[in-house]
Design a protein around this motif. Structure first.
Motif: not given
Ligand code: SF4
Length: 482
Positions: A32, A36, A46, A102
């Motif tokens: 992640w 990100a 997002p 995020y």
């Protein structure tokens, strides 16, 4: 991490196409974070990203995979509090957590101060998720119960393996593995859970898919040991059913051998308390139990403070002391000597005890927190104040000391001691100088000697010291008359 174009994404998300980020699992923090960072630097908003942990059932998005945005050349700076918070929150069961994190990261890059805004709905929701995960980890540390089985494959440990069944609320199993490896390094063990199982053979940690509770043994010879231990430490005089079920929620009871004793122990608590009051426990027996308790506390892992210390500094003094003095926590000297109040603050206390006409050897001296909390400054270990969860975790030991000794009067040196005894915050200046009712006997609140040592003005320091002596005298009078 794989990125694919989602052909079924709503129209609004297709231009530019929504990107599906497939993570390697429910707890894939590294995946992640890497994705990100890249998306953030590439300014992919997002609303353009769909986060997908693990394999999707029908593999809808396997077609048309595209590369991640390139590795950013610039270093991405975010407030340190964000990764600390996100690393816990990402283990939450909420399927929206990757997207929420995020979105929070996106907003923080524009408003770095947002992370400190605890009423912002997104920050608040993330904090609550992180808190729930930390609590789940704490419960797993406390409530995993191993059963012993024969395992010819466990050659490193003589053919014996310890197997536990646990049902965490969140995706925390991998995050807790290190704790169990450190704690049970010499044993072969397995922790089975519905999502994933982890196994240690004394050298290597491995994983296998989740299972159900039938794969774990229900009972073994250790069962009776757990029950005997729990019955021995159960103190009817300190019984608070609400606090007990909060600390040991009912959902864990079915896997805890000692939980079978809870109902009968509660039922018999009043009778046992009356018995304890009527028939004084012999001092020698109390001393023996205190020493067993002290040994037990050496292995305590109820909070993280044990790490990096020389051990637990338990209380010392007669098991039938009429006066108990509770401080904050051991300092550098206490940690090295394994004794409470032997450092500079202990020197001030010793002097004040003499002036108040109290013999230190007749007092039970202890601390609200039993391990030294510090931060490194160069080669020096600097004292750090314990926080509320640490004090509350350590009350487990303080309660048992008080329950055994049953002092007539208890001196609370500073706010940490007050919280340890009463569970509440305190303003020492307002509370000191008079007796305070506490659950066990009478309390007297006063300044901690280390606070007196830190007062820069001589007159103010002398006044605080005089107050300490007066409060000790008051406590001695209460102890004699109680
Ligand atoms: S400080 Fe107290 S609760 Fe924390 S590990 Fe030490 S003995 Fe246990």
């Amino acid at each position: 991490v794989t990125i694919a174009i989602d052909p079924l994404a709503p129209e609004a998300m297709r231009t530019p196409p929504a990107r599906v980020v497939r993570l390697d699992g429910e707890d894939d923090w590294d995946g992640w974070r890497d994705a990100a960072r890249r998306f953030l630097v590439a300014r992919v908003g997002p609303e353009k990203i769909v986060w997908q942990p693990g394999e999707s059932a029908d593999d809808l998005f396997a077609q048309g995979a595209v590369d991640l945005p390139p590795e950013p050349q610039l270093e991405l700076r975010v407030p340190r509090a964000f990764p600390e918070l996100a690393k816990s929150a990402i283990l939450h069961r909420d399927p929206e957590r990757f997207a929420l994190l995020y979105r929070l990261l996106w907003q923080i890059t524009e408003h770095p101060g947002l992370i400190s805004d605890h009423v912002d709905p997104l920050v608040r929701r993330t904090e609550l998720m992180a808190k729930a995960v930390r609590r789940d980890i704490h419960k797993m540390h406390a409530f995993v119960r191993f059963r012993k089985v024969e395992d010819p494959g466990a050659a490193n440990t003589g053919g014996t393996r310890f197997v536990a069944w646990f049902e965490p609320e969140h995706h925390i199993v991998r995050a807790t593995a290190g704790f169990f490896v450190r704690r049970f390094a010499q044993m072969a063990w397995s922790i089975l859970t519905p999502e994933i199982s982890i196994h240690w053979d004394g050298e290597t940690l491995t994983e296998s898919p989740g299972t159900d509770s039938s794969a774990a043994p229900r009972e073994d010879a250790l069962e009776e040991m757990w029950k005997a231990y729990y019955a021995a430490i159960f103190n009817p005089a300190r019984l608070k059913i609400g606090a007990m079920t909060k600390e040991m929620p009912r959902r864990y009871w079915k896997n805890l051998p000692e939980a079978q004793l809870i109902a009968p122990l509660i039922a018999g608590a009043q009778a046992r308390e009356a018995h304890m009051v009527d028939q004084d426990v012999a001092p020698a027996q109390r001393a023996q139990t205190l020493s067993a308790l002290s040994e037990e506390a050496q292995g305590c892992r109820r909070c993280p403070l044990w790490e990096g210390t020389n051990g637990c500094v338990f209380g010392e003094g007669p098991g039938d002391a009429r006066l108990m003095i509770v401080g904050e926590q051991p300092g550098d000297e206490e940690d090295k000597n394994h004794r409470p109040f032997v450092g500079p603050a202990g020197g001030v206390l010793d002097r004040a005890l003499v002036e108040a006409g109290i013999d230190r050897t007749e007092v039970y001296l202890t601390n609200a927190v039993k391990h030294f909390k510090y931060t490194m400054r160069g080669k020096r270990r600097l004292h750090q104040k314990p926080d509320a969860p640490e004090i509350d975790a350590c009350r487990w030991w303080l309660d048992q000391e008080i329950g055994l000794i049953r002092p007539k009067a208890t001196v609370m040196l500073g706010a940490t001691a007050v919280r340890g005894i009463t569970g509440k915050a305190a303003t020492i200046g307002k509370m000191r100088g008079k007796p305070t009712p506490i659950p066990q006997g009478i309390g007297v609140v006063t300044w901690h000697p280390s606070y007196i040592l830190r007062i820069p003005e001589r007159d103010a320091a002398n006044a605080a010291y005089a107050a300490l002596v007066a409060d000790l005298r008051l406590a001695a009078t209460q102890a004699r008359s109680g």
